[in-house]
Motif scaffolding. Sequence first.
Motif, PDB file in Angstrom:
ATOM      1  N   GLU A 115      -0.469   9.440   8.499  1.00  0.00           N
ATOM      2  CA  GLU A 115       0.538   9.994   9.031  1.00  0.00           C
ATOM      3  C   GLU A 115       1.798  10.442   8.220  1.00  0.00           C
ATOM      4  O   GLU A 115       2.560  11.311   8.335  1.00  0.00           O
ATOM      5  N   ARG A 116       2.025   9.647   7.201  1.00  0.00           N
ATOM      6  CA  ARG A 116       2.923   9.578   6.146  1.00  0.00           C
ATOM      7  C   ARG A 116       2.344  10.733   5.172  1.00  0.00           C
ATOM      8  O   ARG A 116       3.262  10.999   4.151  1.00  0.00           O
ATOM      9  N   GLN A 117       1.238  11.267   5.199  1.00  0.00           N
ATOM     10  CA  GLN A 117       0.662  12.222   4.385  1.00  0.00           C
ATOM     11  C   GLN A 117       0.672  11.610   2.817  1.00  0.00           C
ATOM     12  O   GLN A 117       0.732  12.585   1.769  1.00  0.00           O
ATOM     13  N   LEU A 118       0.228  10.276   2.842  1.00  0.00           N
ATOM     14  CA  LEU A 118       0.135   9.588   1.477  1.00  0.00           C
ATOM     15  C   LEU A 118      -1.256   9.668   1.202  1.00  0.00           C
ATOM     16  O   LEU A 118      -1.671   9.430  -0.072  1.00  0.00           O
ATOM     17  N   ALA A 119      -2.271  10.043   1.985  1.00  0.00           N
ATOM     18  CA  ALA A 119      -3.634  10.322   1.520  1.00  0.00           C
ATOM     19  C   ALA A 119      -3.991  11.423   2.726  1.00  0.00           C
ATOM     20  O   ALA A 119      -3.542  11.606   3.882  1.00  0.00           O
ATOM     21  N   ASP A 120      -5.129  12.141   2.196  1.00  0.00           N
ATOM     22  CA  ASP A 120      -5.962  12.648   3.232  1.00  0.00           C
ATOM     23  C   ASP A 120      -6.835  12.369   3.984  1.00  0.00           C
ATOM     24  O   ASP A 120      -7.327  13.030   4.825  1.00  0.00           O
ATOM     25  N   ALA A 121      -7.508  11.234   3.581  1.00  0.00           N
ATOM     26  CA  ALA A 121      -8.714  10.462   4.234  1.00  0.00           C
ATOM     27  C   ALA A 121      -8.646   8.926   3.773  1.00  0.00           C
ATOM     28  O   ALA A 121      -8.034   8.728   2.710  1.00  0.00           O
ATOM     29  N   VAL A 122      -9.022   8.207   4.570  1.00  0.00           N
ATOM     30  CA  VAL A 122      -9.043   6.789   4.318  1.00  0.00           C
ATOM     31  C   VAL A 122     -10.826   6.235   4.479  1.00  0.00           C
ATOM     32  O   VAL A 122     -11.275   6.828   5.204  1.00  0.00           O
ATOM     33  N   SER A 123     -11.260   5.963   3.314  1.00  0.00           N
ATOM     34  CA  SER A 123     -12.387   5.303   3.386  1.00  0.00           C
ATOM     35  C   SER A 123     -12.602   3.715   3.808  1.00  0.00           C
ATOM     36  O   SER A 123     -11.674   3.178   3.651  1.00  0.00           O
ATOM     37  N   PHE A 124     -13.756   3.244   4.348  1.00  0.00           N
ATOM     38  CA  PHE A 124     -13.673   1.821   4.645  1.00  0.00           C
ATOM     39  C   PHE A 124     -15.094   1.338   4.052  1.00  0.00           C
ATOM     40  O   PHE A 124     -16.106   1.873   4.471  1.00  0.00           O
ATOM     41  N   GLY A 125     -15.065   0.423   3.203  1.00  0.00           N
ATOM     42  CA  GLY A 125     -16.145   0.082   2.547  1.00  0.00           C
ATOM     43  C   GLY A 125     -16.967  -1.155   3.184  1.00  0.00           C
ATOM     44  O   GLY A 125     -17.692  -1.147   4.263  1.00  0.00           O
ATOM     45  N   ALA A 126     -16.313  -2.516   3.170  1.00  0.00           N
ATOM     46  CA  ALA A 126     -16.914  -3.537   3.601  1.00  0.00           C
ATOM     47  C   ALA A 126     -16.739  -3.374   5.431  1.00  0.00           C
ATOM     48  O   ALA A 126     -17.647  -3.946   6.073  1.00  0.00           O
ATOM     49  N   THR A 170       0.796  -0.919   0.167  1.00  0.00           N
ATOM     50  CA  THR A 170       0.002   0.028  -0.085  1.00  0.00           C
ATOM     51  C   THR A 170       0.886   1.101   0.023  1.00  0.00           C
ATOM     52  O   THR A 170       0.641   2.383  -0.835  1.00  0.00           O
ATOM     53  N   HIS A 171       2.007   1.250   0.732  1.00  0.00           N
ATOM     54  CA  HIS A 171       2.651   2.417   0.952  1.00  0.00           C
ATOM     55  C   HIS A 171       3.393   2.735  -0.329  1.00  0.00           C
ATOM     56  O   HIS A 171       3.537   3.892  -0.859  1.00  0.00           O
ATOM     57  N   THR A 172       4.014   1.964  -1.192  1.00  0.00           N
ATOM     58  CA  THR A 172       4.541   1.850  -2.523  1.00  0.00           C
ATOM     59  C   THR A 172       3.704   2.583  -3.354  1.00  0.00           C
ATOM     60  O   THR A 172       3.711   3.392  -4.250  1.00  0.00           O
ATOM     61  N   ALA A 173       2.234   2.002  -3.483  1.00  0.00           N
ATOM     62  CA  ALA A 173       1.202   2.477  -4.307  1.00  0.00           C
ATOM     63  C   ALA A 173       1.021   3.902  -3.947  1.00  0.00           C
ATOM     64  O   ALA A 173       0.737   4.759  -5.034  1.00  0.00           O
ATOM     65  N   PHE A 174       0.599   4.356  -2.780  1.00  0.00           N
ATOM     66  CA  PHE A 174       0.133   5.512  -2.543  1.00  0.00           C
ATOM     67  C   PHE A 174       1.486   6.817  -2.510  1.00  0.00           C
ATOM     68  O   PHE A 174       1.281   7.638  -2.681  1.00  0.00           O
ATOM     69  N   THR A 175       2.764   6.424  -2.415  1.00  0.00           N
ATOM     70  CA  THR A 175       3.699   7.098  -2.654  1.00  0.00           C
ATOM     71  C   THR A 175       3.680   7.576  -4.074  1.00  0.00           C
ATOM     72  O   THR A 175       3.951   8.371  -4.419  1.00  0.00           O
ATOM     73  N   ARG A 176       3.506   6.600  -5.043  1.00  0.00           N
ATOM     74  CA  ARG A 176       3.412   6.727  -6.553  1.00  0.00           C
ATOM     75  C   ARG A 176       2.316   7.504  -6.561  1.00  0.00           C
ATOM     76  O   ARG A 176       2.582   8.501  -7.447  1.00  0.00           O
ATOM     77  N   TYR A 177       1.333   7.391  -6.019  1.00  0.00           N
ATOM     78  CA  TYR A 177       0.069   8.240  -6.487  1.00  0.00           C
ATOM     79  C   TYR A 177       0.654   9.787  -6.014  1.00  0.00           C
ATOM     80  O   TYR A 177       0.476  10.562  -6.956  1.00  0.00           O
ATOM     81  N   ARG A 178       1.131  10.037  -4.835  1.00  0.00           N
ATOM     82  CA  ARG A 178       1.261  11.368  -4.470  1.00  0.00           C
ATOM     83  C   ARG A 178       2.521  11.917  -5.434  1.00  0.00           C
ATOM     84  O   ARG A 178       2.357  13.151  -5.413  1.00  0.00           O
ATOM     85  N   ALA A 179       3.510  11.319  -6.012  1.00  0.00           N
ATOM     86  CA  ALA A 179       4.220  11.778  -6.521  1.00  0.00           C
ATOM     87  C   ALA A 179       3.844  12.415  -7.991  1.00  0.00           C
ATOM     88  O   ALA A 179       4.380  13.398  -8.544  1.00  0.00           O
ATOM     89  N   HIS A 180       2.507  12.045  -8.690  1.00  0.00           N
ATOM     90  CA  HIS A 180       1.994  12.469  -9.486  1.00  0.00           C
ATOM     91  C   HIS A 180       0.889  13.373  -9.334  1.00  0.00           C
ATOM     92  O   HIS A 180       0.639  14.283 -10.354  1.00  0.00           O
ATOM     93  N   TYR A 181       0.131  13.177  -8.376  1.00  0.00           N
ATOM     94  CA  TYR A 181      -1.268  13.877  -8.028  1.00  0.00           C
ATOM     95  C   TYR A 181      -0.911  14.610  -6.833  1.00  0.00           C
ATOM     96  O   TYR A 181      -0.900  14.175  -5.583  1.00  0.00           O
ATOM     97  N   GLN A 182      -1.114  16.148  -6.696  1.00  0.00           N
ATOM     98  CA  GLN A 182      -1.061  16.955  -5.611  1.00  0.00           C
ATOM     99  C   GLN A 182      -2.345  17.166  -4.766  1.00  0.00           C
ATOM    100  O   GLN A 182      -2.289  17.925  -3.708  1.00  0.00           O
ATOM    101  N   THR A 224      -6.815  -1.486   7.849  1.00  0.00           N
ATOM    102  CA  THR A 224      -7.276  -1.549   9.027  1.00  0.00           C
ATOM    103  C   THR A 224      -7.059  -0.115   9.678  1.00  0.00           C
ATOM    104  O   THR A 224      -6.552   0.762   9.057  1.00  0.00           O
ATOM    105  N   GLN A 225      -7.536   0.017  11.081  1.00  0.00           N
ATOM    106  CA  GLN A 225      -7.376   1.189  11.490  1.00  0.00           C
ATOM    107  C   GLN A 225      -5.872   1.683  11.540  1.00  0.00           C
ATOM    108  O   GLN A 225      -5.614   2.821  11.333  1.00  0.00           O
ATOM    109  N   ALA A 226      -4.900   0.676  11.991  1.00  0.00           N
ATOM    110  CA  ALA A 226      -3.560   1.164  12.126  1.00  0.00           C
ATOM    111  C   ALA A 226      -3.110   1.357  10.858  1.00  0.00           C
ATOM    112  O   ALA A 226      -2.195   2.355  10.723  1.00  0.00           O
ATOM    113  N   ARG A 227      -3.181   0.690   9.718  1.00  0.00           N
ATOM    114  CA  ARG A 227      -2.780   0.877   8.542  1.00  0.00           C
ATOM    115  C   ARG A 227      -3.073   2.358   7.711  1.00  0.00           C
ATOM    116  O   ARG A 227      -2.688   2.876   7.240  1.00  0.00           O
TER     117      ARG A 227
END
Length: 163
Positions: free
Chosen positions: A107-118, A76-88, A98-101
């Motif tokens: 905390e790493r500022q790779l997303a501004d919010a996290v959504s939970f479906g299931a 996940t961190h690799t994927a969202f680091t890649r996203y952040r490199a291209h989308y501001q 999970t809550q912790a992930r």
Amino acid sequence: MRSGPGSSSTSWTPSPACGAATASESNSQPYWNHGPNFTADAETLDDYDQLLRRLNDSNLAYLHLLGPEPGTETDTHTAFTRYRAHYQGAVIANLGFTQARGNELLERQLADAVSFGAPFIANPDLVDRFTHGHPLAADNRDTHFARGAEGYTDYPTVTGPSQ
């Protein structure tokens, strides 16, 4: 950009409808691997990098991005680091958190919010469970989009103190 497997010669660009969506949101899933749409190979990910760079000028309120499914090759961190490199702009992350992930991604500022479906389907009181450390109820995927109350309205809320 490719529009499907094996169609690398096909160029894909956001449709005019994307312009109408610029005031609200957009949903993108380069790691979505259910069905015959495509796989997250190097070419597809490069195409999404290009799309994400172009979306920077789209005035989106947020971009809802799915990460790789848990247990797959890409973390996940690799994927969202890649996203952040291209989308501001604002990013809402989803898929298998999970809550912790989720908190770690924030905390790493790779997303501004996290959504939970299931987890929200199986835990109508998800926020309270997270807040008070209650365990999460397991969901029954067979009933997620069924036509009835089972699976949507029959999950119990937690009562009593944290375990």
